[in-house]
Motif scaffolding. Sequence first.
Motif, PDB file in Angstrom:
ATOM      1  N   LYS A   1      91.399   3.011  29.079  1.00 17.77           N
ATOM      2  CA  LYS A   1      91.526   3.991  30.124  1.00 17.77           C
ATOM      3  C   LYS A   1      90.225   3.929  30.965  1.00 17.77           C
ATOM      4  O   LYS A   1      90.451   3.850  32.298  1.00 17.77           O
ATOM      5  N   GLN A   2      89.178   3.722  30.441  1.00 18.65           N
ATOM      6  CA  GLN A   2      87.831   3.803  31.180  1.00 18.65           C
ATOM      7  C   GLN A   2      87.694   2.611  31.862  1.00 18.65           C
ATOM      8  O   GLN A   2      86.738   2.367  32.791  1.00 18.65           O
ATOM      9  N   ASN A   3      88.452   1.357  31.553  1.00 12.87           N
ATOM     10  CA  ASN A   3      88.373   0.157  32.315  1.00 12.87           C
ATOM     11  C   ASN A   3      89.763   0.070  33.411  1.00 12.87           C
ATOM     12  O   ASN A   3      90.081  -1.097  33.946  1.00 12.87           O
ATOM     13  N   LYS A   4      90.593   1.318  33.280  1.00  7.81           N
ATOM     14  CA  LYS A   4      91.524   1.117  34.102  1.00  7.81           C
ATOM     15  C   LYS A   4      91.357   1.910  35.322  1.00  7.81           C
ATOM     16  O   LYS A   4      91.526   3.364  35.151  1.00  7.81           O
ATOM     17  N   ASN A   5      90.859   1.441  36.345  1.00  5.53           N
ATOM     18  CA  ASN A   5      90.626   2.048  37.779  1.00  5.53           C
ATOM     19  C   ASN A   5      91.285   1.389  39.122  1.00  5.53           C
ATOM     20  O   ASN A   5      90.862   0.737  39.796  1.00  5.53           O
ATOM     21  N   PRO A   6      92.452   1.679  38.909  1.00  7.64           N
ATOM     22  CA  PRO A   6      93.319   1.244  40.327  1.00  7.64           C
ATOM     23  C   PRO A   6      93.108   2.059  41.553  1.00  7.64           C
ATOM     24  O   PRO A   6      92.692   3.160  41.591  1.00  7.64           O
ATOM     25  N   ILE A   7      93.013   1.193  42.850  1.00 11.21           N
ATOM     26  CA  ILE A   7      92.804   1.704  44.008  1.00 11.21           C
ATOM     27  C   ILE A   7      94.072   1.605  44.784  1.00 11.21           C
ATOM     28  O   ILE A   7      94.512   0.486  44.835  1.00 11.21           O
ATOM     29  N   PHE A   8      94.634   2.708  45.510  1.00 16.17           N
ATOM     30  CA  PHE A   8      95.976   2.507  46.102  1.00 16.17           C
ATOM     31  C   PHE A   8      95.584   2.768  47.538  1.00 16.17           C
ATOM     32  O   PHE A   8      94.587   3.399  48.074  1.00 16.17           O
ATOM     33  N   THR A   9      96.294   1.976  48.146  1.00 14.52           N
ATOM     34  CA  THR A   9      96.090   2.035  49.783  1.00 14.52           C
ATOM     35  C   THR A   9      97.557   1.786  50.344  1.00 14.52           C
ATOM     36  O   THR A   9      98.310   1.173  50.158  1.00 14.52           O
ATOM     37  N   LEU A  10      97.645   2.929  51.210  1.00  7.86           N
ATOM     38  CA  LEU A  10      98.957   3.249  52.041  1.00  7.86           C
ATOM     39  C   LEU A  10      98.786   2.511  53.418  1.00  7.86           C
ATOM     40  O   LEU A  10      97.817   2.586  54.027  1.00  7.86           O
ATOM     41  N   LYS A  11      99.870   1.443  53.800  1.00  7.36           N
ATOM     42  CA  LYS A  11      99.744   0.726  54.834  1.00  7.36           C
ATOM     43  C   LYS A  11     100.275   1.527  56.110  1.00  7.36           C
ATOM     44  O   LYS A  11      99.753   1.370  57.226  1.00  7.36           O
ATOM     45  N   ASP A  12     101.097   2.432  55.991  1.00  9.15           N
ATOM     46  CA  ASP A  12     101.533   3.322  56.964  1.00  9.15           C
ATOM     47  C   ASP A  12     101.733   4.808  56.543  1.00  9.15           C
ATOM     48  O   ASP A  12     101.667   4.982  55.255  1.00  9.15           O
ATOM     49  N   HIS A  13     101.806   5.720  57.507  1.00  5.77           N
ATOM     50  CA  HIS A  13     101.886   7.038  57.195  1.00  5.77           C
ATOM     51  C   HIS A  13     100.834   7.784  56.139  1.00  5.77           C
ATOM     52  O   HIS A  13     101.399   8.585  55.526  1.00  5.77           O
ATOM     53  N   SER A  14      99.522   7.328  56.390  1.00  2.00           N
ATOM     54  CA  SER A  14      98.322   7.817  55.398  1.00  2.00           C
ATOM     55  C   SER A  14      98.148   9.126  55.844  1.00  2.00           C
ATOM     56  O   SER A  14      97.593   9.665  55.067  1.00  2.00           O
ATOM     57  N   GLU A  15      98.216   9.658  57.161  1.00  2.00           N
ATOM     58  CA  GLU A  15      98.142  11.123  57.248  1.00  2.00           C
ATOM     59  C   GLU A  15      99.169  12.144  56.791  1.00  2.00           C
ATOM     60  O   GLU A  15      99.042  13.055  56.983  1.00  2.00           O
ATOM     61  N   ILE A  16     100.360  11.513  56.427  1.00  2.00           N
ATOM     62  CA  ILE A  16     101.267  12.233  55.788  1.00  2.00           C
ATOM     63  C   ILE A  16     101.328  12.063  54.294  1.00  2.00           C
ATOM     64  O   ILE A  16     101.558  13.332  53.621  1.00  2.00           O
ATOM     65  N   PHE A  17     100.975  11.042  53.520  1.00  2.00           N
ATOM     66  CA  PHE A  17     101.167  10.890  52.176  1.00  2.00           C
ATOM     67  C   PHE A  17      99.904  10.390  51.734  1.00  2.00           C
ATOM     68  O   PHE A  17      98.968   9.803  52.636  1.00  2.00           O
ATOM     69  N   SER A  18      99.362  10.642  50.737  1.00  2.00           N
ATOM     70  CA  SER A  18      98.513  10.135  49.866  1.00  2.00           C
ATOM     71  C   SER A  18      98.726   9.874  48.641  1.00  2.00           C
ATOM     72  O   SER A  18      99.789  10.304  47.949  1.00  2.00           O
ATOM     73  N   VAL A  19      97.954   9.107  47.708  1.00  2.00           N
ATOM     74  CA  VAL A  19      98.184   8.731  46.453  1.00  2.00           C
ATOM     75  C   VAL A  19      96.759   9.015  45.512  1.00  2.00           C
ATOM     76  O   VAL A  19      95.680   8.616  45.988  1.00  2.00           O
ATOM     77  N   GLU A  20      96.950   9.903  44.628  1.00  2.00           N
ATOM     78  CA  GLU A  20      96.186  10.131  43.624  1.00  2.00           C
ATOM     79  C   GLU A  20      96.342   9.838  42.033  1.00  2.00           C
ATOM     80  O   GLU A  20      97.371   9.108  42.039  1.00  2.00           O
ATOM     81  N   LEU A  21      95.112   9.880  41.291  1.00  2.00           N
ATOM     82  CA  LEU A  21      95.361   9.494  40.312  1.00  2.00           C
ATOM     83  C   LEU A  21      95.560  10.541  38.939  1.00  2.00           C
ATOM     84  O   LEU A  21      95.131  11.765  39.168  1.00  2.00           O
ATOM     85  N   ASP A  22      96.505  10.262  38.334  1.00  2.00           N
ATOM     86  CA  ASP A  22      96.905  11.322  37.025  1.00  2.00           C
ATOM     87  C   ASP A  22      95.920  11.066  35.835  1.00  2.00           C
ATOM     88  O   ASP A  22      94.926  10.531  36.021  1.00  2.00           O
ATOM     89  N   ASP A  23      96.082  11.909  34.828  1.00  2.00           N
ATOM     90  CA  ASP A  23      95.370  11.624  33.441  1.00  2.00           C
ATOM     91  C   ASP A  23      95.459  10.291  32.900  1.00  2.00           C
ATOM     92  O   ASP A  23      94.425   9.705  32.271  1.00  2.00           O
ATOM     93  N   GLU A  24      96.101   9.507  33.170  1.00  2.00           N
ATOM     94  CA  GLU A  24      96.520   8.305  32.832  1.00  2.00           C
ATOM     95  C   GLU A  24      96.116   7.285  33.691  1.00  2.00           C
ATOM     96  O   GLU A  24      96.384   5.700  33.472  1.00  2.00           O
ATOM     97  N   ASN A  25      95.607   7.530  34.817  1.00  2.00           N
ATOM     98  CA  ASN A  25      95.131   6.638  35.816  1.00  2.00           C
ATOM     99  C   ASN A  25      96.180   5.660  36.603  1.00  2.00           C
ATOM    100  O   ASN A  25      96.051   4.945  36.932  1.00  2.00           O
ATOM    101  N   ASN A  26      97.443   6.566  36.431  1.00  2.00           N
ATOM    102  CA  ASN A  26      98.722   5.984  37.170  1.00  2.00           C
ATOM    103  C   ASN A  26      98.429   6.810  38.554  1.00  2.00           C
ATOM    104  O   ASN A  26      98.028   7.873  38.767  1.00  2.00           O
ATOM    105  N   GLY A  27      99.294   6.243  39.639  1.00  2.00           N
ATOM    106  CA  GLY A  27      99.244   6.759  40.956  1.00  2.00           C
ATOM    107  C   GLY A  27     100.481   7.845  41.191  1.00  2.00           C
ATOM    108  O   GLY A  27     101.495   7.740  40.377  1.00  2.00           O
ATOM    109  N   VAL A  28      99.851   8.904  41.944  1.00  2.00           N
ATOM    110  CA  VAL A  28     100.680  10.039  42.029  1.00  2.00           C
ATOM    111  C   VAL A  28     100.818  10.231  43.720  1.00  2.00           C
ATOM    112  O   VAL A  28      99.830  10.353  44.352  1.00  2.00           O
TER     113      VAL A  28
END
Length: 761
Positions: A288-315
């Motif tokens: 987990k400490q070496n699992k650091n994904p970075i998410f990027t939205l190509k469109d509609h970033s003003e309406i949606f966002s992606v955060e990390l949960d406890d397992e470093n998956n995207g929400v």
Amino acid sequence: MMVHSFWRQMARTLLRSVFLILWVTLSSTADVPDVKDDHSPVLHRQKRDWNFNIFFATEELQAQDLPQVIGTLVNSHSNENTEFVIFGEGANDIFKVNKTGQVSVCKTLDRETKDSYKLTARIRDINSKTQLDKDTQFSVKVQDVNDHAPIFEGELKASINERSPRGTAVMTVRATDKDDPTSPNGRIEYKLLDTDYFFIDKKTGQISVATDQLDRETRSQYTVTVQASDMPYVSGGRTTTTEVTVNINDINDNVATFKEGTWQFNVNENESPLFTVGKLSVYDPDEKQNKNPIFTLKDHSEIFSVELDDENNGVLKLRQGLDFETKPSYTFLVEVREEGVVQPADNVVGSRTSAQVQISVKDVDEPPVFTESEYSFNVSEGEMKDYIGFVSAKDPDTTKHRVRFSIVNQDCPAEINSETGRLSLKRKLDREEMDTHQCQVTAQEMSVNGLKSFAAVKINVRDVNDNPPELDTGREVYVCENDKNGTVVGIIGAKDKDVTSQNFRFTLVKKSTNFSLHDNLNNTASIVLTHGGYSTDVRNEVSLEVQISDGGRPLLTKIQTVTIKVCSCQKDRQQEFCQAIAQTGVSFRALISILLCIVTMLVIVILFALRKHYQKETLVALGKSSGEIHEQLVTYDEEGGGEMDTNGYDVSILSSACLRPAPGPPVYAVAKKPSACKGDMAMMIEVKKDEADHDRDGIPYDTLHIYGYEGTESLAGSLSSLDSSSIGSNVDYDFLSDWGPRFRTLAQLYGADVSDSDSSY
């Protein structure tokens, strides 16, 4: 080859020892002639008496091999009539000597416990026990044998990062051997058994990585067997093995990759911001400490966002609300990347770094939406406005229901037009009472469901200069007896409930001969003594009327009185005793006293009226009009024996008043006691008549009837004014005594002892 070299070294050592023994023996047995002539030019070597120094004994000898001769004591005085004796460590126990000087070891030795012994040798005559030579010391060295195996020390655990280069040190193992470290018995060499991933230095015991292909995701732990051996390259050596655990530490050598290529979600349009739309799972075999994904939205970033949960998956979450009527669906790409990954990544082949997200917005019946979540309006205090602003709300659904407005708070000072949302004031507002009013407005659909929403309305009351300034009573003004002219006796200030006017000015209404007022132009003014000479022994009234203006618009002023005290003071104008020399207005206690006096007077008037009323009713009951009684004074100060006492008084006259019909003229009877007319009674009657005639404050009377004696059984009843008083009033005036010293006189007049004071009349 190494084995042969070892044996050659052992042979050379043995030959050296034999040669040394032979040389010592030959040197000691050589005859040296005595020197008989002290002046002989030829020097002769003196013969030695003892010819030994060190003996060697082998450790760990078995019982069947004991005793074992380890050496012989040699002395030049030795013959068949001499014997040897030994003293010291282990003498005659571990070590023994015979007559000829042979020293034997009789017990098993342990070099690791004691590696040498110090002994003393003596030679003496067998018969006389006479010592024939000086004692000499010698040592017994215990020779080592390989009787101990190596022993490992310390915690045998280690860790190393995956992908470490070949030759990277993992740890160093260490084994010890109790045998002599200078001999092959105590020399140790190390060896790894059955592993291709690590190697060990045979001399130092350092374990290192043998390959750069360690992968934690493939294998996270290794168990390595280490062997330690003594007497290297010689048969008969002892060995020991142990296991070393090597953990492989994780590093970030894998990239995050999407598990799916397309994600589909459904969201109701009435969901609020921060609502979780769905989970964008990624795969990364690193910890987990070496699992650091970075998410990027190509469109509609003003309406949606992606955060990390406890397992470093995207929400995937909402950043703002959705509207089905405006946009019913969204489609956009989400990319994932990871920084700091060791290249080349292990899973770079076949990784998926982008995925498509499809969101469908579901239509729901929504409540009206206000144009603002909070409305703010400004009004001036004291004004009555029929319009202060508007609130607006609409039904966001396609049905577009009409909206009705209302105010939830009953104490809200505003009212609203239910159709238009127009706000107006219900009453005038005072900023000094409350400067902000919070109201809640609701908008409800005019439909069957009648959904409603709420908005806040804040009414800010602006200040108007509608309060005159007031004197700040927290400042004390006093003049000292020893103050000189020009002394500032006090500084006065002002305060104002309004906030728009705080530029106070001070002036004297009337010019004073003893004081002057100086405006400091900083909202304060100084009172200066211009003519002193005040004393606390004389009560003087000193008060200044000061006019205060607030500088506002409109300009408001107020005249207030400043009271100055006279004090006896120490140095630096420190007060010792002060006398209030001026008082203005009426204090609260004085006002209460005045009110109590007024109430008391009213009570007295009411009591008089009630007394007259009850007296009138009593006279009517006796058959006399009030006029007959009010204009006559019936006085008696002596009481007879009642109706049975017919000798002294004619009581028929008294009873005739009750028996005579009411319409007839009043009958006035004077009861005379024959013996009293010429004596004390006649004198008393004359005195009373004279007092009544000269009483200017008394009520005038037409006639005066005096009854000196009255029977107890008169049918007419008692005509005493005391009885009439008690019959005419049921009020108990004793409570007047509790009202304090001011009502003491009134209490004496109408209290319980009034009858006693009036009994003389």
